[in-house]
Design an enzyme around this catalytic site. Structure first.
Site, PDB file in Angstrom:
ATOM      1  N   GLY A 222      52.901  32.277 -36.366  1.00 18.07           N
ATOM      2  CA  GLY A 222      53.345  31.098 -35.660  1.00 18.07           C
ATOM      3  C   GLY A 222      54.411  30.814 -34.750  1.00 18.07           C
ATOM      4  O   GLY A 222      54.455  31.863 -33.912  1.00 18.07           O
ATOM      5  N   ASP A 242      60.793  37.885 -43.091  1.00 20.99           N
ATOM      6  CA  ASP A 242      59.911  36.939 -43.647  1.00 20.99           C
ATOM      7  C   ASP A 242      59.767  37.311 -45.189  1.00 20.99           C
ATOM      8  O   ASP A 242      60.204  38.507 -45.582  1.00 20.99           O
ATOM      9  CB  ASP A 242      58.628  36.742 -43.132  1.00 20.99           C
ATOM     10  CG  ASP A 242      58.099  35.485 -42.978  1.00 20.99           C
ATOM     11  OD1 ASP A 242      57.923  34.873 -44.205  1.00 20.99           O
ATOM     12  OD2 ASP A 242      57.337  34.964 -42.042  1.00 20.99           O
ATOM     13  N   ALA A 293      62.681  30.279 -40.477  1.00 23.27           N
ATOM     14  CA  ALA A 293      61.942  30.071 -41.588  1.00 23.27           C
ATOM     15  C   ALA A 293      62.088  28.561 -42.458  1.00 23.27           C
ATOM     16  O   ALA A 293      62.845  27.834 -42.437  1.00 23.27           O
ATOM     17  CB  ALA A 293      62.634  30.810 -42.785  1.00 23.27           C
ATOM     18  N   GLY A 294      60.807  28.221 -42.723  1.00 24.63           N
ATOM     19  CA  GLY A 294      60.697  26.652 -43.143  1.00 24.63           C
ATOM     20  C   GLY A 294      59.339  26.293 -43.714  1.00 24.63           C
ATOM     21  O   GLY A 294      58.398  27.077 -43.565  1.00 24.63           O
ATOM     22  N   ASN A 351      59.003  10.919 -41.317  1.00 26.62           N
ATOM     23  CA  ASN A 351      57.665  10.966 -41.311  1.00 26.62           C
ATOM     24  C   ASN A 351      57.031  10.460 -42.730  1.00 26.62           C
ATOM     25  O   ASN A 351      57.677  10.947 -43.643  1.00 26.62           O
ATOM     26  CB  ASN A 351      57.273  12.151 -40.762  1.00 26.62           C
ATOM     27  CG  ASN A 351      55.412  12.365 -40.321  1.00 26.62           C
ATOM     28  OD1 ASN A 351      55.045  11.424 -39.966  1.00 26.62           O
ATOM     29  ND2 ASN A 351      55.140  13.549 -40.492  1.00 26.62           N
ATOM     30  N   TYR A 357      60.931  17.097 -46.371  1.00 27.36           N
ATOM     31  CA  TYR A 357      60.987  17.793 -45.034  1.00 27.36           C
ATOM     32  C   TYR A 357      61.904  17.019 -44.024  1.00 27.36           C
ATOM     33  O   TYR A 357      62.712  17.751 -43.335  1.00 27.36           O
ATOM     34  CB  TYR A 357      59.159  18.103 -44.382  1.00 27.36           C
ATOM     35  CG  TYR A 357      59.401  18.727 -43.029  1.00 27.36           C
ATOM     36  CD1 TYR A 357      59.502  20.305 -43.176  1.00 27.36           C
ATOM     37  CD2 TYR A 357      59.209  18.048 -42.048  1.00 27.36           C
ATOM     38  CE1 TYR A 357      59.158  20.957 -42.100  1.00 27.36           C
ATOM     39  CE2 TYR A 357      59.170  18.846 -40.859  1.00 27.36           C
ATOM     40  CZ  TYR A 357      59.327  20.347 -40.762  1.00 27.36           C
ATOM     41  OH  TYR A 357      59.001  21.059 -39.606  1.00 27.36           O
ATOM     42  N   LYS A 361      65.210  18.537 -42.172  1.00 24.61           N
ATOM     43  CA  LYS A 361      65.520  18.838 -40.837  1.00 24.61           C
ATOM     44  C   LYS A 361      66.481  17.850 -40.284  1.00 24.61           C
ATOM     45  O   LYS A 361      67.226  18.330 -39.249  1.00 24.61           O
ATOM     46  CB  LYS A 361      64.038  18.599 -40.078  1.00 24.61           C
ATOM     47  CG  LYS A 361      63.147  19.656 -40.568  1.00 24.61           C
ATOM     48  CD  LYS A 361      63.604  20.902 -40.232  1.00 24.61           C
ATOM     49  CE  LYS A 361      62.280  22.118 -40.657  1.00 24.61           C
ATOM     50  NZ  LYS A 361      62.912  23.530 -40.204  1.00 24.61           N
TER      51      LYS A 361
END
Length: 451
Positions: A222, A242, A293-294, A351, A357, A361
């Site tokens: 990604g 990773d 990374a998430g 959201n 999440y 963030k």
């Protein structure tokens, strides 16, 4: 993932249908290809009375081979790849009329995928409340232009500190180059602050990361894979990291760019120390740290178990803090180094179903706000990017109607690509961008969410 609607719009039948029904019209965006000219046409450069930035901006653009045009020399048939306006001389709201006088005649003169850049003074550095008021008004102008001009035209406001005037040519140059080029295709409606930090111009602007050691976490797929590719293209020696489970994909990315791969679970208690030891023994330093990374573990808050909450906060936020602490404590990030963190538009707007999440963030934005002033004293910059709807395997799983809404609810009427996020992080990673610190730059096509 293919945006079939955007592809259909580019056909004759699609264009006719869009025009007849008033449907969203995603333009074809100009993206960066190595060797491209900075802009595909002339740039109109204007200034308010007493503006302090037009002269250095003009010198930067002329040295970059840009054809500059004076407002007095324009005609009704003039067309421009960009409009650049120095509004730093506006000190009173009555003087905002100068903005109308410059932009009104040129509203239809900007080429498709053109650029609009307004230069100003940070309101908190202004000499009077009236000046601060007028400079703050520039945000409304640029964000509205980004929504009005259409055809892929983007608009940005760049506040340049007075304290940075002595270093303005280098400090401002990297930002102008990024915003004018195809690298910023999916960035619009942003406010960027250029400060007084250290900034070193590269020997070759086509390879602005030559000789730099760059760590990218979450690099196997990604956005992370696009990041590694873009940074290597720009000359960096990339250390791609990773989790072990993504080892095969990670190795393919690292081998493809001539970088090195590190398999490491960032949530392990000894991960920061192991990473620091690897960087020290192999490279002796790390010039740029990109915290990409998430993870997501979506559920509404009332249905979310504690493990979903804890894992997202740990990977997306706490691991960044732990890594920063160890690398800084061991002086592995030298003066002139850069840290770039990946936030999200969810951290700005929230959201549904992503409280964990969005919290993580938003915390990344808090990290930038709180730590960047401390790092500035060490000559290290810290910024974040906040992606909006980006076409990845994750967004491909979103239900169709929600996915289409995410794509169309921005000024460019389309989703972004992983390379759009990568190009923005690349710019923030350049040594020449060292004077840009404490910024959160949205890569969202000027999304209506959180606007």
């Amino acid at each position: 993932m293919t945006d079939r609607y955007a592809s259909f719009v580019q056909t004759g039948a699609g264009r006719a249908l869009v025009k007849r029904l008033g449907l969203p019209d995603p333009p074809r965006l100009r993206r960066h290809t190595p060797g491209d000219p900075l802009v595909p046409g002339p740039v109109l450069l204007g200034s308010s009375t007493g503006g302090r930035l037009a002269e250095p901006a003009g010198k930067i653009l002329a040295a970059a081979g840009v054809e500059l045009t004076d407002p007095a020399a324009t005609t009704a048939d003039s067309r421009f790849a960009a409009l650049v306006y120095d509004a730093s001389g506006i000190t009173d709201s009555a003087e905002l009329r100068q903005l109308y006088d410059f932009f009104h005649p040129q509203a239809r003169s900007v080429l498709p995928s053109g650029r609009v850049i307004v230069l100003g003074t940070p309101p908190d550095e202004c000499g009077s409340p009236r000046e601060a008021t007028a400079q703050r008004a520039l945000e409304g102008l640029t964000r509205s232009i980004g929504k009005e001009f259409g055809r892929g035209v983007t608009a940005q406001l760049v506040y340049v500190t007075r304290d940075g005037d002595a270093g303005t040519p280098v400090s401002l140059e990297s930002t102008l180059r990024f915003l004018l080029s195809g690298r910023s295709a999916y960035v619009s409606g942003q406010v960027i602050r250029v400060g007084a930090g250290a900034a070193a111009a590269p020997a070759d602007w086509n390879r602005p990361l030559d000789g730099q050691v760059v760590l990218v976490t979450g690099a196997a797929r990604g956005i992370g894979a696009a990041l590694a590719t873009v940074l290597a293209r720009d000359g960096a020696q990339v250390v791609a990291l990773d989790i072990p489970a993504a080892g095969d994909e990670l190795a393919a990315v690292a081998n493809g760019i001539g970088g090195s791969a590190v398999q490491l679970d960032l949530t392990a208690p000894d991960a920061p120390a192991r990473l620091a030891e690897h960087l020290a023994s192999r490279h002796g330093r790390v010039d740029v740290v990109v915290h990409n990374a998430g993870i997501t573990r979506d559920k509404t808050l009332g249905r979310m178990d504690a493990d979903r909450w804890d894992s997202v906060i740990d990977v997306n936020l706490s691991s960044q803090e732990r890594i920063n602490d160890v690398l800084l404590e061991r002086d592995l990030i030298p003066a002139g180094g850069r840290i770039v963190s990946v936030s999200s538009i969810a951290g700005i707007a929230g959201n549904r179903g992503q409280t964990n999440y969005a919290t993580s963030k938003a915390g990344v934005i808090g990290l930038v706000d709180s730590l960047s002033p401390v790092l500035r004293e060490r000559g290290i910059s810290l910024n974040a990017v906040a992606p909006g709807f980006i076409e990845t395997r994750l967004t491909a799983r979103i239900p169709l109607m929600i996915r289409e809404a995410g794509r169309r609810m921005n000024s460019l009427a389309q989703g972004g690509l992983p390379v759009d996020v990568a190009e923005t992080i690349g710019w923030l990673s350049w040594p020449a961008t060292g004077a840009v610190s404490g910024n959160v730059v949205r890569v969202c096509g000027q999304s209506l969410l959180g606007a």
